[in-house]
Write a protein that holds these residues in place. Structure first.
Motif, PDB file in Angstrom:
ATOM      1  N   PHE A  35      39.405 -10.941 -12.055  1.00  0.00           N
ATOM      2  CA  PHE A  35      38.284 -10.301 -11.374  1.00  0.00           C
ATOM      3  C   PHE A  35      36.935 -10.693 -11.949  1.00  0.00           C
ATOM      4  N   ASN A  36      36.951 -11.370 -13.056  1.00  0.00           N
ATOM      5  CA  ASN A  36      35.705 -11.551 -13.800  1.00  0.00           C
ATOM      6  C   ASN A  36      34.730 -12.554 -13.215  1.00  0.00           C
ATOM      7  N   ALA A  37      35.119 -13.236 -12.177  1.00  0.00           N
ATOM      8  CA  ALA A  37      34.180 -14.176 -11.548  1.00  0.00           C
ATOM      9  C   ALA A  37      33.261 -13.403 -10.624  1.00  0.00           C
ATOM     10  N   TYR A  38      32.096 -13.072 -11.089  1.00  0.00           N
ATOM     11  CA  TYR A  38      31.179 -12.211 -10.358  1.00  0.00           C
ATOM     12  C   TYR A  38      29.927 -12.915  -9.878  1.00  0.00           C
ATOM     13  N   LEU A  39      29.752 -14.170 -10.173  1.00  0.00           N
ATOM     14  CA  LEU A  39      28.475 -14.767  -9.808  1.00  0.00           C
ATOM     15  C   LEU A  39      28.637 -16.231  -9.446  1.00  0.00           C
ATOM     16  N   ILE A  40      27.765 -16.647  -8.548  1.00  0.00           N
ATOM     17  CA  ILE A  40      27.684 -18.046  -8.139  1.00  0.00           C
ATOM     18  C   ILE A  40      26.236 -18.481  -8.300  1.00  0.00           C
ATOM     19  N   ILE A  41      26.030 -19.588  -8.988  1.00  0.00           N
ATOM     20  CA  ILE A  41      24.685 -20.139  -9.130  1.00  0.00           C
ATOM     21  C   ILE A  41      24.585 -21.353  -8.223  1.00  0.00           C
ATOM     22  N   GLY A  42      23.731 -21.260  -7.222  1.00  0.00           N
ATOM     23  CA  GLY A  42      23.600 -22.331  -6.257  1.00  0.00           C
ATOM     24  C   GLY A  42      22.625 -23.396  -6.709  1.00  0.00           C
ATOM     25  N   ALA A  43      22.669 -24.513  -5.995  1.00  0.00           N
ATOM     26  CA  ALA A  43      21.763 -25.621  -6.306  1.00  0.00           C
ATOM     27  C   ALA A  43      20.306 -25.229  -6.077  1.00  0.00           C
ATOM     28  N   ASP A  44      20.086 -24.187  -5.262  1.00  0.00           N
ATOM     29  CA  ASP A  44      18.717 -23.747  -4.985  1.00  0.00           C
ATOM     30  C   ASP A  44      18.207 -22.747  -6.025  1.00  0.00           C
ATOM     31  N   ASN A  45      18.956 -22.583  -7.107  1.00  0.00           N
ATOM     32  CA  ASN A  45      18.600 -21.679  -8.209  1.00  0.00           C
ATOM     33  C   ASN A  45      18.745 -20.205  -7.863  1.00  0.00           C
ATOM     34  N   ARG A  46      19.279 -19.914  -6.701  1.00  0.00           N
ATOM     35  CA  ARG A  46      19.540 -18.520  -6.384  1.00  0.00           C
ATOM     36  C   ARG A  46      20.913 -18.128  -6.939  1.00  0.00           C
ATOM     37  N   VAL A  47      21.016 -16.891  -7.339  1.00  0.00           N
ATOM     38  CA  VAL A  47      22.249 -16.388  -7.935  1.00  0.00           C
ATOM     39  C   VAL A  47      22.876 -15.375  -6.981  1.00  0.00           C
ATOM     40  N   THR A  48      24.098 -15.613  -6.608  1.00  0.00           N
ATOM     41  CA  THR A  48      24.823 -14.661  -5.764  1.00  0.00           C
ATOM     42  C   THR A  48      25.704 -13.800  -6.650  1.00  0.00           C
ATOM     43  N   CYS A  49      25.476 -12.501  -6.583  1.00  0.00           N
ATOM     44  CA  CYS A  49      26.265 -11.545  -7.366  1.00  0.00           C
ATOM     45  C   CYS A  49      27.315 -10.940  -6.456  1.00  0.00           C
ATOM     46  N   LEU A  50      28.577 -11.086  -6.826  1.00  0.00           N
ATOM     47  CA  LEU A  50      29.697 -10.628  -6.003  1.00  0.00           C
ATOM     48  C   LEU A  50      30.344  -9.417  -6.654  1.00  0.00           C
ATOM     49  N   VAL A  51      30.321  -8.299  -5.942  1.00  0.00           N
ATOM     50  CA  VAL A  51      30.927  -7.083  -6.490  1.00  0.00           C
ATOM     51  C   VAL A  51      31.683  -6.358  -5.392  1.00  0.00           C
ATOM     52  N   GLY A  52      32.770  -5.724  -5.784  1.00  0.00           N
ATOM     53  CA  GLY A  52      33.542  -4.933  -4.826  1.00  0.00           C
ATOM     54  C   GLY A  52      32.954  -3.567  -4.582  1.00  0.00           C
ATOM     55  N   LYS A  53      31.908  -3.217  -5.297  1.00  0.00           N
ATOM     56  CA  LYS A  53      31.220  -1.943  -5.064  1.00  0.00           C
ATOM     57  C   LYS A  53      30.464  -1.994  -3.742  1.00  0.00           C
ATOM     58  N   VAL A  54      30.108  -0.814  -3.222  1.00  0.00           N
ATOM     59  CA  VAL A  54      29.339  -0.751  -1.986  1.00  0.00           C
ATOM     60  C   VAL A  54      28.049   0.006  -2.240  1.00  0.00           C
ATOM     61  N   GLU A  55      27.051  -0.258  -1.393  1.00  0.00           N
ATOM     62  CA  GLU A  55      25.773   0.451  -1.486  1.00  0.00           C
ATOM     63  C   GLU A  55      25.744   1.526  -0.407  1.00  0.00           C
ATOM     64  N   MET A  56      25.685   2.781  -0.858  1.00  0.00           N
ATOM     65  CA  MET A  56      25.702   3.898   0.099  1.00  0.00           C
ATOM     66  C   MET A  56      24.560   4.880  -0.167  1.00  0.00           C
ATOM     67  N   GLY A  57      23.489   4.332  -0.735  1.00  0.00           N
ATOM     68  CA  GLY A  57      22.320   5.160  -0.980  1.00  0.00           C
ATOM     69  C   GLY A  57      22.102   5.473  -2.442  1.00  0.00           C
ATOM     70  N   GLN A  58      23.079   5.103  -3.289  1.00  0.00           N
ATOM     71  CA  GLN A  58      22.976   5.460  -4.707  1.00  0.00           C
ATOM     72  C   GLN A  58      22.155   4.471  -5.510  1.00  0.00           C
ATOM     73  N   GLY A  59      21.908   3.282  -4.961  1.00  0.00           N
ATOM     74  CA  GLY A  59      21.000   2.345  -5.611  1.00  0.00           C
ATOM     75  C   GLY A  59      21.621   1.286  -6.491  1.00  0.00           C
ATOM     76  N   VAL A  60      22.945   1.120  -6.441  1.00  0.00           N
ATOM     77  CA  VAL A  60      23.550   0.102  -7.304  1.00  0.00           C
ATOM     78  C   VAL A  60      23.237  -1.313  -6.833  1.00  0.00           C
ATOM     79  N   ILE A  61      22.820  -1.460  -5.594  1.00  0.00           N
ATOM     80  CA  ILE A  61      22.422  -2.790  -5.138  1.00  0.00           C
ATOM     81  C   ILE A  61      21.261  -3.300  -5.989  1.00  0.00           C
ATOM     82  N   THR A  62      20.488  -2.374  -6.529  1.00  0.00           N
ATOM     83  CA  THR A  62      19.363  -2.741  -7.394  1.00  0.00           C
ATOM     84  C   THR A  62      19.771  -2.749  -8.869  1.00  0.00           C
ATOM     85  N   SER A  63      20.430  -1.699  -9.312  1.00  0.00           N
ATOM     86  CA  SER A  63      20.716  -1.578 -10.746  1.00  0.00           C
ATOM     87  C   SER A  63      21.730  -2.617 -11.234  1.00  0.00           C
TER      88      SER A  63
END
Length: 712
Positions: A58-86
């Motif tokens: 499960f530990n593969a949580y991120l992808i670094i693209g050639a455009d220097n953007r970082v994709t963070c992959l998590v099985g959590k969901v955003e339902m108003g609690q703010g984890v999309i930010t934290s």
């Protein structure tokens, strides 16, 4: 009596999903840097350890693209609690990239590593250490790659904003994206790099505006019911008038005369499908159905007697000394029973799901707290392999525990398969109430004793059906015992129940803190001073003193007539103290909460602005279960099926809220989404007593119950 452990099983039971293997994970990604690491013995990982919660890869949580953007992959969901930010903040800090360069992908079972679900205030305190460790290793691998490319010692390289540079030769500069070149690079480091110390954080600990704020306030954010697909049909499902009713007769003749209507019957599932939802609704009303309804035996008046009658064997939560010895030593004994009714989760967004088949594979867009749970539930219902089910979780409009139940997703999948077209199931408010897994109706019985000097000498605590979360006390009492009878669940209680924001802790904190106030009064002491004198935990002492200082609290014996109450609690590892001021109208029984001060010690605060929002949300939501929310029923018939009779807190109820976040950057971060709500029942009950000298023993404390208590 059976001893039990202290794990918070209320959340976990029945929510375990299936992991994916490492090979399958690799196949999902075609570019960027993917980091794999083994779970080590680092300090972060030494915290509460999951019980078969995560797959080994499960530990593969991120992808670094050639455009220097970082994709963070998590099985959590955003339902108003703010984890999309934290969560993005923590990843960015460990990786040394700007926060606005992180893109979050959440709750997609084909793209994200397995996760048990988003509940229990676990995203930060339990999940983020794994995310931070992944980011720390990614950063270290990239530095190794740059060092090899330049043939320079690693110690000579530094990172800033995703750019690695050579301190001795500034001409050597390369970005993460240039290093990865959009390719998959699989490396491992041994030993594993350490995560940053709190003193090294640049983003964590700063107040950050929620990254989804603009999407939410402009209406651009997409929820499950917003998903529109070509040829999609809207489903309206035939529902029984009461739980446990059985269908006796069915006539769909008139409904079938409406052009374009498709009637689907799949076992016990009967639905009307149409390309327009209003026509589907009109056709549903044309169906004639008769049901046999069982004779009602349990209702909202006798539910508490029923629970006590069907309660099972007691299980020990904690104990020390002996109750019998304490009873012999007590000069004063206090005994009371505390009740709370069933209440609804009432999320702003009702349950919704869209299902679409592509050959043997089905894709669902679902409002859920557990996308991987949905995946398995749909696979089981359809009799297909879990690999053929993909669940995508758009934004979720509130869950509070209620969206761990995913009936609508299974319904959408069953109907889509039968219809051969995409199908949307969006529950009405009636369906949301009818099929809600309510917060349990519950009973707490407490018997306690004081010495002739007012000191607590024994505490006999028995909780029925609420669950044991928050049932443990934190006072110096030599002889005490806490027993749990049945937890959250369908049997042998009446309705199906489930976790409701800080499950069990609202009930237990209301009972415990009400009872402690009664002991303080018997001891002839101010309730804050009494608690400070007998608290056994220095952290709780610090939190209570912080709340009292912000409130400007002045000691007084109960009832003082001021309308001031206090309550303490621990939830999700966070210590919380609330002091509230209320005004009670003795004629109408109405309570106006004027001011609430909340002091909270949650260890390292990732995003203080986000934590403050959570506290304020807890306090506002807590007004509902304390003062108004209650399900009325008779047998299987629910009488409250919308907000005309089920009253939620309104803007006019909003008190002045002051939040004190106690600084403790060296401590591990704890839960922040639930703790402040647990004290709302207790603090308002104690404030009402201080105002008018009347003790309320049942939640919600409605005007009718307050007037009845005044008369008695």
């Amino acid at each position: 009596m059976k001893p039990i452990d202290q794990m918070e099983q209320d959340f976990y039971e029945g929510l375990i999903g299936r992991p994916i293997d490492r090979r399958a994970f690799l196949k999902r990604f075609g570019g960027g840097l993917i980091v794999f690491f083994a779970i080590g013995d680092g300090s972060l990982l030494a915290q509460q350890r999951p019980r078969q919660w995560y797959p080994t890869d499960f530990n593969a949580y991120l992808i670094i693209g050639a455009d220097n953007r970082v994709t963070c992959l998590v099985g959590k969901v955003e339902m108003g609690q703010g984890v999309i930010t934290s969560l993005a903040m923590q990843l960015a800090d460990e990786l040394d990239v700007p926060l606005d360069r992180v893109d979050m992908v959440m709750g997609d079972t084909d793209r994200c590593p397995w996760d048990m679900g988003t509940f229990g205030s676990l995203s930060t305190r339990q999940f983020s250490p794994f995310l931070r460790q992944a980011a720390a290793e990614a950063r270290a691998i990239l530095i190794h790659m740059a060092a090899q490319q330049w043939n320079r010692p690693i110690e000579q390289l530094q990172v800033k904003d995703g750019l690695i540079f050579d301190v001795a030769n500034p001409a050597n500069r390369i970005s993460y994206g240039q290093l990865t070149a959009g390719k998959v690079i699989e490396r491992h480091l041994d030993p594993k790099p350490s995560v940053k110390k709190p003193s090294e954080f640049k983003i964590v600990g700063q107040s950050v505006l929620r990254t989804d704020a603009r999407l939410k306030v402009t209406g651009e954010a997409k929820f499950a019911a917003d998903i529109q697909l070509p040829d999609m049909l809207y489903a309206k499902i035939l529902r029984p008038p009461a739980h446990w009713a059985t269908l006796k007769q069915l006539d769909t003749t008139e409904a079938e005369t409406i052009e374009g209507v498709q009637i689907v019957r799949d076992g016990d599932l009967i639905a009307v499908l149409h390309k327009y939802p209003d026509i589907a609704e009109r056709a549903l009303k044309k169906i004639k159905a008769e049901y046999d309804i069982p004779e009602p035996k349990v209702n909202d008046q006798n539910i508490f007697d029923h629970l006590l009658q069907v309660a099972g064997e007691a299980r020990v939560v904690e104990q020390d000394g002996t109750i019998e010895t304490g009873e012999r030593e007590a000069a004063i004994t206090i005994e009371a029973t505390y009740l709370n009714s069933y209440i609804s989760h009432s999320p702003m967004e009702p349950h919704a799901a869209v299902a679409k088949f592509d050959g043997e594979k089905v894709t669902l867009w679902v409002s859920t707290q557990g996308p991987f749970t949905v995946k398995n539930e749909v696979a089981e219902a359809l009799g297909i392999a879990p690999e053929n089910v993909r669940v995508i979780t758009p934004f979720v409009g509130g869950g509070f525990g209620g969206k761990n139940r995913n009936l609508q997703a299974v319904e959408a999948a069953r109907l889509a398969r039968r219809a051969g077209k995409p199908v949307q199931v969006a529950w009405s408010r009636f369906e949301e109430f009818f099929y809600d897994a309510f917060r349990p109706a519950a009973v707490v019985k407490i018997k306690s004793g004081l010495s002739s000097e007012g000191a607590p000498v024994f505490w006999d605590y028995n909780v029925y059906f609420a669950g044991r979360r928050g049932s443990q006390h934190f006072y110096r009492i030599p002889h005490h015992r806490t027993l749990e009878y049945n937890g959250i669940g369908p049997e042998p209680a009446h309705f199906v129940t489930g976790p409701w924001r800080a499950p069990g802790n609202n009930t237990n904190t209301f009972a415990r803190e009400s009872h402690i106030d009664m002991m303080a009064e018997k001891a002839g002491m101010d309730p804050v001073e009494y608690r400070l004198k007998y608290l056994r935990d220095e952290k709780m002492v610090r939190v209570l003193k912080a709340a009292a200082e912000r409130f400007g609290y002045q000691p007084a014996k109960l009832p003082s007539g001021r309308g001031i109450g206090v309550a303490l609690g621990i939830d999700a590892g966070t210590y919380v103290a609330l002091i509230a001021e209320v005004e009670v109208n003795k004629t109408t029984g109405q309570v106006q909460v004027k001011r609430v001060v909340c002091a909270q010690d949650m260890g390292l605060v990732v995003n203080p602005a986000g934590a403050t929002l959570q506290v304020e949300g807890c306090i506002m939501m807590g007004l509902g279960y304390a003062l108004a929310e209650e399900i009325h029923f008779n047998g299987g018939q629910i009488f409250d099926t919308n907000f005309d009779t089920y009253e939620l807190p309104r803007f006019s109820w909003l008190p002045k809220i002051e939040t004190v976040l106690i600084e403790d950057r060296e401590a591990a971060p704890q839960g922040g989404g639930e703790p402040a709500i647990i004290c709302m029942g207790g603090v308002i009950a104690n404030a009402i007593y201080d105002a008018i000298g009347v003790r309320l023993f049942q939640l919600p404390m409605t005007p009718q119950r307050i007037k009845a208590a005044m008369k008695s």
